[in-house]
Each structure stands twice: as structure tokens, then as C-alpha cells.
Design an enzyme around this catalytic site. Structure first.
Site, PDB file in Angstrom:
ATOM      1  N   CYS A   1       4.395  -3.669  -5.188  1.00  0.00           N
ATOM      2  CA  CYS A   1       3.777  -2.833  -4.242  1.00  0.00           C
ATOM      3  C   CYS A   1       4.514  -1.985  -3.321  1.00  0.00           C
ATOM      4  O   CYS A   1       4.679  -0.979  -3.429  1.00  0.00           O
ATOM      5  CB  CYS A   1       2.747  -3.679  -3.311  1.00  0.00           C
ATOM      6  SG  CYS A   1       1.678  -4.746  -4.361  1.00  0.00           S
TER       7      CYS A   1
ATOM      8  N   ARG B   1       7.215  -3.457  22.802  1.00  0.00           N
ATOM      9  CA  ARG B   1       6.876  -2.363  21.880  1.00  0.00           C
ATOM     10  C   ARG B   1       7.810  -2.483  20.694  1.00  0.00           C
ATOM     11  O   ARG B   1       7.806  -1.357  19.924  1.00  0.00           O
ATOM     12  CB  ARG B   1       6.749  -1.257  22.533  1.00  0.00           C
ATOM     13  CG  ARG B   1       5.392  -1.090  23.544  1.00  0.00           C
ATOM     14  CD  ARG B   1       5.212   0.148  24.367  1.00  0.00           C
ATOM     15  NE  ARG B   1       6.419   0.339  25.201  1.00  0.00           N
ATOM     16  CZ  ARG B   1       6.373  -0.186  26.434  1.00  0.00           C
ATOM     17  NH1 ARG B   1       5.511  -1.106  26.790  1.00  0.00           N
ATOM     18  NH2 ARG B   1       7.466  -0.105  27.153  1.00  0.00           N
TER      19      ARG B   1
ATOM     20  N   LYS C   1      -3.959   3.243   1.958  1.00  0.00           N
ATOM     21  CA  LYS C   1      -3.141   2.122   1.043  1.00  0.00           C
ATOM     22  C   LYS C   1      -1.585   2.463   0.951  1.00  0.00           C
ATOM     23  O   LYS C   1      -0.794   1.752   1.324  1.00  0.00           O
ATOM     24  CB  LYS C   1      -3.769   2.148  -0.340  1.00  0.00           C
ATOM     25  CG  LYS C   1      -2.951   1.345  -1.324  1.00  0.00           C
ATOM     26  CD  LYS C   1      -3.176  -0.078  -0.604  1.00  0.00           C
ATOM     27  CE  LYS C   1      -2.153  -0.811  -1.873  1.00  0.00           C
ATOM     28  NZ  LYS C   1      -2.276  -2.346  -1.484  1.00  0.00           N
TER      29      LYS C   1
ATOM     30  N   ARG D   1      -5.636  -5.246  -0.402  1.00  0.00           N
ATOM     31  CA  ARG D   1      -4.754  -5.207   0.673  1.00  0.00           C
ATOM     32  C   ARG D   1      -4.281  -6.423   1.050  1.00  0.00           C
ATOM     33  O   ARG D   1      -3.828  -6.807   2.176  1.00  0.00           O
ATOM     34  CB  ARG D   1      -5.403  -4.575   2.056  1.00  0.00           C
ATOM     35  CG  ARG D   1      -5.980  -3.402   2.079  1.00  0.00           C
ATOM     36  CD  ARG D   1      -6.989  -2.983   2.874  1.00  0.00           C
ATOM     37  NE  ARG D   1      -6.161  -2.100   4.032  1.00  0.00           N
ATOM     38  CZ  ARG D   1      -7.017  -1.902   5.120  1.00  0.00           C
ATOM     39  NH1 ARG D   1      -8.223  -2.259   5.379  1.00  0.00           N
ATOM     40  NH2 ARG D   1      -6.417  -0.998   5.862  1.00  0.00           N
TER      41      ARG D   1
ATOM     42  N   LYS E   1       9.675 -12.733  -3.406  1.00  0.00           N
ATOM     43  CA  LYS E   1       9.839 -13.178  -2.069  1.00  0.00           C
ATOM     44  C   LYS E   1       9.606 -14.654  -2.013  1.00  0.00           C
ATOM     45  O   LYS E   1       9.158 -15.200  -3.043  1.00  0.00           O
ATOM     46  CB  LYS E   1       8.448 -12.589  -1.234  1.00  0.00           C
ATOM     47  CG  LYS E   1       7.216 -12.625  -1.632  1.00  0.00           C
ATOM     48  CD  LYS E   1       6.198 -12.076  -0.493  1.00  0.00           C
ATOM     49  CE  LYS E   1       4.845 -12.229  -0.747  1.00  0.00           C
ATOM     50  NZ  LYS E   1       3.905 -11.755   0.295  1.00  0.00           N
TER      51      LYS E   1
HETATM   52  N1  SAJ Z   1      10.504  -8.328   2.959  1.00  0.00           N
HETATM   53  C1  SAJ Z   1      11.614  -8.079   3.983  1.00  0.00           C
HETATM   54  N2  SAJ Z   1      11.701  -8.175   5.144  1.00  0.00           N
HETATM   55  C2  SAJ Z   1      10.398  -8.653   5.668  1.00  0.00           C
HETATM   56  C3  SAJ Z   1       9.269  -8.665   4.952  1.00  0.00           C
HETATM   57  C4  SAJ Z   1       9.412  -8.518   3.730  1.00  0.00           C
HETATM   58  O1  SAJ Z   1      12.778  -7.805   3.297  1.00  0.00           O
HETATM   59  O2  SAJ Z   1      10.386  -8.814   6.958  1.00  0.00           O
HETATM   60  C5  SAJ Z   1      10.600  -8.003   1.659  1.00  0.00           C
HETATM   61  C6  SAJ Z   1      10.048  -9.405   0.908  1.00  0.00           C
HETATM   62  O3  SAJ Z   1      11.033 -10.152   0.847  1.00  0.00           O
HETATM   63  C7  SAJ Z   1       9.496  -8.684  -0.457  1.00  0.00           C
HETATM   64  C8  SAJ Z   1       9.101  -7.236   0.008  1.00  0.00           C
HETATM   65  O4  SAJ Z   1       9.537  -7.044   1.201  1.00  0.00           O
HETATM   66  O5  SAJ Z   1      10.628  -8.591  -1.398  1.00  0.00           O
HETATM   67  C9  SAJ Z   1       7.716  -7.154   0.103  1.00  0.00           C
HETATM   68  O6  SAJ Z   1       6.883  -8.491   0.591  1.00  0.00           O
HETATM   69  P1  SAJ Z   1       5.672  -8.337   1.605  1.00  0.00           P
HETATM   70  O7  SAJ Z   1       5.423  -9.695   1.841  1.00  0.00           O
HETATM   71  O8  SAJ Z   1       5.989  -7.296   2.643  1.00  0.00           O
HETATM   72  O9  SAJ Z   1       4.707  -7.688   0.801  1.00  0.00           O
HETATM   73  P2  SAJ Z   1       3.971  -7.800  -0.757  1.00  0.00           P
HETATM   74  O10 SAJ Z   1       4.633  -6.716  -1.472  1.00  0.00           O
HETATM   75  O11 SAJ Z   1       3.907  -9.061  -1.034  1.00  0.00           O
HETATM   76  O12 SAJ Z   1       2.508  -7.194  -0.198  1.00  0.00           O
HETATM   77  C10 SAJ Z   1       2.406  -5.964   0.391  1.00  0.00           C
HETATM   78  C11 SAJ Z   1       1.371  -6.215   1.544  1.00  0.00           C
HETATM   79  N3  SAJ Z   1       1.298  -4.845   2.574  1.00  0.00           N
HETATM   80  C12 SAJ Z   1       1.432  -5.004   3.568  1.00  0.00           C
HETATM   81  O13 SAJ Z   1       1.915  -5.907   4.378  1.00  0.00           O
HETATM   82  C13 SAJ Z   1       1.455  -3.507   4.342  1.00  0.00           C
HETATM   83  C14 SAJ Z   1      -0.163  -6.518   1.136  1.00  0.00           C
HETATM   84  O14 SAJ Z   1      -1.077  -6.382   2.224  1.00  0.00           O
HETATM   85  C15 SAJ Z   1      -0.565  -5.813   0.121  1.00  0.00           C
HETATM   86  O15 SAJ Z   1      -1.893  -5.743  -0.337  1.00  0.00           O
HETATM   87  C16 SAJ Z   1       0.390  -5.754  -1.028  1.00  0.00           C
HETATM   88  O16 SAJ Z   1       1.556  -5.055  -0.597  1.00  0.00           O
HETATM   89  C17 SAJ Z   1      -0.253  -4.829  -2.179  1.00  0.00           C
HETATM   90  O17 SAJ Z   1      -0.762  -5.240  -3.162  1.00  0.00           O
HETATM   91  O18 SAJ Z   1      -0.119  -3.516  -1.884  1.00  0.00           O
END
Ligand code: SAJ
Length: 432
Positions: A259, A245, A205, A153, A321
């Protein structure tokens, strides 16, 4: 259960930190990867991925002689599978790496071993896919060996810290398997360790990442509405988030990475009749690059230079990202590619992966090179490096006087003061 030696299969973003962390906590670890280049790189004391602190950790693990890198698993007390689960073109989960990893364990599996699947997988994979493969050893899961699913995670960029501090869910195929898993991860996990069954752990997950995807989708949809109603979405979100909220996430050019843009499809595949919302959210996020291209077209039109043919665009950032080097499923790449297909001349610069070869995109190795002949600067990823740019210095290095900011990474007033016309995604008040 006691562990002296374990095998970690798959030495990518999850497997390598996990193997190294077990090793620095006293276990003998065999890190296994089928990619001979990865094996050679690690055996030479180098690493093949970018993650803060990882190089130091891997070097410490190798120096302690607790971590060795191999191309094949060998006998051990426990096996941890941390291989990728990508998807096919039709969005079905590609379990071939999980299947081969499980198959490679079979000849080495012994009575009393523990096998843990960490790879994100569709519900029931542990029971319906992994268990039957391991049974080919002649040993029975839950009787002769322990079997569990425990999702990783960790957030890329903060993997080493989150690996240790996050709560860890361990879903065994039976209680004894969950407890064996707990004994293994308790060697380094400081967060809470919670035991459940294997399929619940798989669902947990997928639900976490799907929840985030749906929440980003609504932020992206709001950004489209804001453009329609002449509202600045960034201001509107910050005001809405004052509600006790409400916590709206950030819109952007789309959702990437291996992911969040992938995992929701595993639920859609498993139950197409029950996943209308999840599928709709995926569609919103997948079409966000198209929305960004529309914004760039609009910017050129408002600057009395309509059309994209021949327009020189400096695309800043290609990773999925900020402050990572991972290009998988990156919406920034999708935007750059679509602009190229529409006739624009795109020069893309990704500071964390300067040598990257990206099909359909012309990449350059320096910021100056990207912007020196540009008509428009396009901020696609809010890397710290880009956010810190001084607009006056940039103005001296480029003929461009237009900026499209898809991530609210730059202060519009500062760039306007330096002579740029700023178009911010999700800001209905377009232009200068
Ligand atoms: N993003 C947005 N807006 C936001 C947040 C993110 O557009 O407000 C985009 C990012 O730029 C990126 C994508 O979403 O393109 C995903 O980025 P992220 O930082 O949200 O997540 P990941 O993919 O780097 O990591 C996620 C995490 N999951 C959650 O937060 C629920 C991480 O904890 C997991 O372990 C990981 O996926 C995984 O390996 O599954």
C-alpha cells in the site's frame, strides 16, 4: 436498496475478510478468486493468508453456508471488486486485475445492480476505466445500475476490527449510487459512513497513504541526520513529540507492503508535474535499505573487521512490518539481498512465514539455525517474538557479539550487559 446476494471478486487481504464479514452478517456471498489454488484452499476450509481472527471468521462464514467460494462470478445484487493493483517496473499502476474483474462481471450484470470498486486505484479509474467496461453489458451506469468507489482503509494485523469500526467513505458516480453503497456497507460498518463522489473517494485513499509515506520519509531522513550529528534519533523524536503539534513517526529500514510503498506512485503517474514532494519522499524511503547496509559496514569497520565479504549475518525478520506474514515490497528483504550482493553470507529467519522462498536470500526455518554461526545479528522487523528475546539466552546460542538494531526493538543496555556490542540505527553514538 436491499441486498440478498453479493459477489466479492478477489479473496486476498481485503476481499476475504470483507466477503466473510458480509456472510456472517446474513448476506449470501459468492467469494470469487481467479487463483485455483486459493479457491481449493478455501473450499477445503483452510485459509491462505495470516491475519488474526480470520480463520475463525472464514470458518463461521462457510459453516453458515452463506459464503461459497467460486472461480467465476455469478448473478447477484451487488459486486464488490477487491483485487490487487500492483505497479509495473516503471511504477505505473497495473490495472489488469481491476480490468479483468470488471470484464468478468459484464455477463452477469443486471438492471438495478450495484458495483463497488475497493481496489486502490489512480484518480478517475472508476469513471474512465471501470464504467466503460461495464457499459459493454448494454446497461448504463447511473441509469441502469449503480457504480461507486469505496476504499478499504484497514490496517493489516487489525483488519477484522477496523473493517467494522473505521469510517467508510463511499463515492458514487451519482448520489443514488453513493446511497446504494451506503445501504450495502451499513450491513456491518459501525463507523461513520460518509458519501462523496467517486474521484474524491479515490483521491482520499491515495492521500491517506501518501501522507503516511511522506511522514515516514521525514523520520528516515532525520535518522540519517542524527547519525551525522552524533545524536540518538529515538531520544530526539520522543522529545520533539512532546510538542503539542508534532508527531514524528518511527524511522526504520524503509517502507514496505503493498500500500504505502505503492500508492503514492499512482499520484505521481497521474500528475508528474505536481508531485515533487511525493516523489522525493518515495526516494528517501526506497533508499533507506542502502542506509542500513552502510550502518552494517560501519559496525564491522568499528569492530576492526572491515568489509562485508564472507561476513555471516543473521537477518531477523523479512516481512514488511511486525507480526504479519506479508513479504511484499519488504525493505527487510531488500537489506538482506543487498548484503548478499555485497558478499555477506546472510541467513534470514521470518517466524511468520518460515517456508518462504525469497529470491536472492537464504532463508532458514528456526531462529537457532539463523544465529548459530553468525558474526552479527541484524534486527530488521520488531516482531513481538524478537522483542521478547532474552539477550543472555541468545548469547549462549551464537558466536556473534555484534547486534545491529534497525528498529529500536531491543534495549541496548540489556544486550550490552549480555556481552553484545550494539549498533542502533539512527543513533550517532555508535559502538560499545
Ligand atoms: N513504517 C515505518 N515507520 C512508522 C510506521 C510504519 O517505517 O512509523 C513502515 C512499516 O514498517 C511498513 C510501512 O511503513 O514497512 C507501512 O506500514 P503501516 O503500518 O504504516 O501501513 P500498512 O501498509 O500496513 O497499511 C496502510 C494503512 N494506511 C494508513 O495508515 C494511512 C492502512 O490503514 C491502509 O488500509 C493500508 O495501508 C492499505 O491497504 O492501503
Amino acid at each position: 436498496m436491499n441486498f440478498n446476494k453479493i459477489c466479492v471478486l478477489g479473496l486476498g487481504y481485503i476481499g476475504l475478510p470483507t466477503a466473510s464479514t458480509f456472510a456472517t452478517h446474513g448476506l449470501r456471498v459468492v467469494g470469487v478468486d481467479i487463483n485455483s489454488q486459493v479457491v481449493a484452499t478455501l473450499q477445503n476450509g483452510d485459509i491462505h493468508i495470516h491475519e488474526p481472527g480470520l480463520r475463525t471468521l472464514v470458518q463461521a462464514a462457510v459453516r453458515s453456508r452463506n459464503l461459497v467460494i467460486r472461480g467465476q462470478p455469478e448473478e447477484a445484487d451487488a459486486f464488490v471488486i477487491a483485487v490487487p493493483t500492483p505497479f509495473y517496473d516503471d511504477k505505473r499502476a497495473d490495472l489488469s486485475y481491476v480490468i479483468s474483474a470488471a470484464e468478468s462481471i459484464v455477463p452477469h450484470l443486471r438492471q438495478g445492480n450495484l458495483v463497488v470498486l475497493e481496489s486502490t486505484s489512480p484518480p478517475r479509474t472508476t469513471i474512465d476505466v471501470v464504467a466503460p467496461i461495464l457499459e459493454r453489458s448494454g446497461l448504463r451506469p447511473g441509469v441502469d445500475f449503480f457504480l461507486a468507489y469505496s476504499p478499504e482503509r484497514v490496517l493489516p494485523g487489525q483488519i477484522l476490527q477496523e473493517l467494522i469500526e473505521n469510517a467508510r467513505v463511499i463515492g458514487g458516480i451519482d448520489r443514488a449510487s453513493s446511497e446504494a453503497g451506503r445501504d450495502l456497507y451499513a450491513l456491518f460498518v459501525r463507523g461513520e459512513i460518509i458519501l462523496t463522489d467517486a474521484t474524491t473517494a479515490e483521491m482520499v485513499k491515495l492521500m491517506e497513504n501518501t501522507y503516511r509515506d511522506v511522514n515516514i520519509a521525514i523520520a528516515n531522513e532525520f535518522s540519517r541526520l542524527a547519525a551525522r550529528f552524533n545524536v540518538n534519533i529515538w531520544e530526539a523524536i520522543s522529545l520533539a513529540n512532546r510538542h503539542p503539534r508534532v508527531n514524528i513517526l518511527n524511522p526504520g529500514p524503509g517502507v514496505g507492503g503493498h500500500c504505502i510503498s505503492v500508492d503514492p506512485w499512482f499520484l505521481v503517474e497521474a500528475a508528474p508535474d505536481l508531485t515533487t514532494l511525493i516523489r522525493a519522499a518515495r526516494k528517501v524511503n526506497d533508499t533507506q535499505p542502502r542506509f542500513v547496509v552502510g550502518l552494517i559496514e560501519k559496525a564491522f569497520s568499528l569492530a576492526s573487521s572491515p568489509g562485508l565479504t564472507g561476513k555471516r549475518v543473521a537477518a531477523l525478520g523479512l516481512s514488511y512490518k511486525p507480526d504479519v506474514d506479508d513479504l511484499r515490497e519488504s525493505p527487510a528483504i531488500e537489506v538482506a539481498r543487498m548484503l548478499g550482493e555485497a558478499g555477506a553470507q546472510v541467513s534470514a529467519y521470518e517466524p511468520n512465514k518460515t517456508g518462504a522462498c525469497v529470491p536472492g536470500v537464504t532463508t532458514v526455518t528456526a531462529l537457532e539455525e539463523a544465529i548459530s554461526e553468525a558474526d552479527l545479528l541484524l534486527l530488521l522487523v520488531p516482531h513481538t517474538l524478537f522483542k521478547a528475546l532474552d539477550p543472555h539466552q541468545v548469547a549462549a546460542l551464537t558466536p556473534a557479539r555484534m547486534v545491529v538494531d534497525t528498529v529500536n526493538g531491543w534495549k541496548a543496555e540489556a544486550w550490552e550487559a549480555a556481552g553484545f556490542c550494539v549498533f542502533r540505527m539512527g543513533d550517532g553514538k555508535l559502538g560499545c
